[in-house]
Enzyme design. Structure first.
Site, short mmCIF file in Angstrom:
data_model
loop_
_atom_site.label_atom_id
_atom_site.label_comp_id
_atom_site.label_asym_id
_atom_site.label_seq_id
_atom_site.Cartn_x
_atom_site.Cartn_y
_atom_site.Cartn_z
NE ARG A 1 -3.16 0.15 3.08
CZ ARG A 1 -2.63 0.32 4.30
NH1 ARG A 1 -2.06 1.45 4.62
NH2 ARG A 1 -2.69 -0.65 5.19
CG ASP B 1 -9.95 15.31 -16.16
OD1 ASP B 1 -9.21 14.69 -16.95
OD2 ASP B 1 -10.97 14.81 -15.64
#
Ligand SMILES: *Cc1c(COP(=O)(O)O)cnc(C)c1O
Length: 375
Positions: A48, A175
């Site tokens: 992780r 974006d």
């Protein structure tokens, strides 16, 4: 920096030179890593936090977007969520360009309802208007350019200059899913954050769900890293490896998408069934308005090669009807005001051969015209 094609193809190679000399980057699945001793680490402890394969991908993403650090996450929405984690506090305010991915609006509304943060939309054109929308509580400007689905261009440099002159602490996020760093590098134009749905062009084959966030500021990178370790929406090793492999052809693919799209945009503009074509001039995304005398559903059912499906950016051509698919969650008045009408069709132009590519859209239209005469 190395030229981008070379970077994309060679930049992730050589990581295994000490052991095997493998040309293609190795894929490590291990979630746990042995420690040499107490208080010692190989640099990897638990997946992780970091894995060798994801790390290679993140280093490539940072390089091609001219950022300091990149984060590879499990989807484009996870990337958006990661950015918002840096500031969502009750009373915070942000401004978003008005024509963007429908799922982003769904996310914004969800944040608004849950955390009482507020946002306003801006038409992406007049920066004076944008500056007037800024409040003391404004934390972020969110842009998508070309806009989605109506392909308006926003001048990132102009926005960054106007906003940062006024307040250097307001973050500007772009974006960059539609153009990718091949055509647009927002961090070099003054933006602070780049976001991708890597599911689209970066992945490029309609088979990986992934997202990315790239930033320049060390302090921001630290915040994001801490958040990601805490929430865990990281990209898994196999998808990281697939994405690394996909990136090798990004430059070739983007230029080929552009060639096909330029060809198709010209063709579409000559058809009687098409009222107006919206195209930014580069990239593979085209929108067009089907003439009122033509039926959208018949058009979709007449498609022979490309699919009526809800995504973009892959080698396969896809056709979307934003009004009922990607942007359906947006209030209908907002959709109409932006020009998102039931006859607006969005094409993600793939890499099929040009002839097929032109057939994709012209054949059904020509067929329709024969059976449904002009008024
Ligand atoms: C698809 C898309 C997203 C969301 O990404 P997912 O990978 O589907 O979660 C965000 N922004 C744009 C522009 C998109 O096209």
């Amino acid at each position: 920096m190395t030229k981008i094609s070379t970077q994309l193809i060679q930049g992730s190679n050589g990581s295994d030179d000490d052991k095997t000399g493998a040309v293609s980057a190795p894929l490590y699945f291990s979630t746990a890593f042995r420690h040499p001793g107490l208080g010692q680490s190989t640099g990897y402890d638990y997946s992780r936090l970091a894995t060798p394969t994801r790390e290679l991908l993140e280093s490539q993403l940072a390089t091609i977007e001219h950022g300091e650090q990149a984060f590879a996450v499990s989807s484009g929405m996870a990337a958006i969520d990661l950015v918002f984690s840096t500031f969502t506090k009750t009373g915070d305010h942000f401004i978003a360009s008005d024509d963007l991915y429908g799922g982003s609006f769904r996310y914004f509304d969800n944040q608004k309802a849950k955390y009482l943060i507020d946002y306003e939309t801006w038409n992406g054109q007049d920066t004076d208007q944008l500056v007037q929308l800024i409040k003391p509580s404004t934390r972020l400007i969110w842009l998508e350019t070309p806009s989605n689905p109506t392909m308006k261009i926003i001048d990132i440099k102009k926005v960054a200059r106007a906003v940062h002159q006024l307040r250097s602490d307001i973050l500007i996020a772009v974006d960059n899913t539609f153009l990718t760093p091949i055509y647009q590098q927002p961090l070099t134009e003054g933006a602070d954050i780049v976001v991708h749905s890597a599911t689209k062009y970066l992945g490029g084959h309609n088979d990986i769900l992934a997202g990315a966030v790239v930033v320049q500021l060390a302090e921001l990178a630290e915040k994001l890293a801490a958040q990601l370790v805490t929430t865990g929406q990281t990209l898994d090793p196999f998808d990281s490896w697939l994405l690394l492999r996909s990136l090798k052809t990004l430059s070739v693919r983007m230029h080929a998408h552009t060639q096909n799209a330029q060809f198709l945009a010209q063709k579409l503009a000559t058809l009687a069934g098409v009222d107006r074509v919206l195209y930014a001039g580069v990239g593979g995304m085209i929108s067009f308005y089907l003439n009122d005398n033509y039926d959208v559903n018949t058009f979709l059912q007449g498609l022979k090669v490309c699919s009526f499906a809800e995504s973009l950016g892959g080698v396969e051509s896809l056709v979307t009807v934003p009004d009922v698919q990607t942007h359906h969650d947006m209030p209908v008045v907002n959709r109409r005001a932006l020009g998102i009408t039931p006859n607006l069709i969005r094409l993600s132009v793939g890499l099929e051969d040009k002839m097929i590519c032109s057939q994709i859209c012209s054949t059904p239209l020509i067929m329709l015209r024969k059976t449904r005469p002009d008024p």
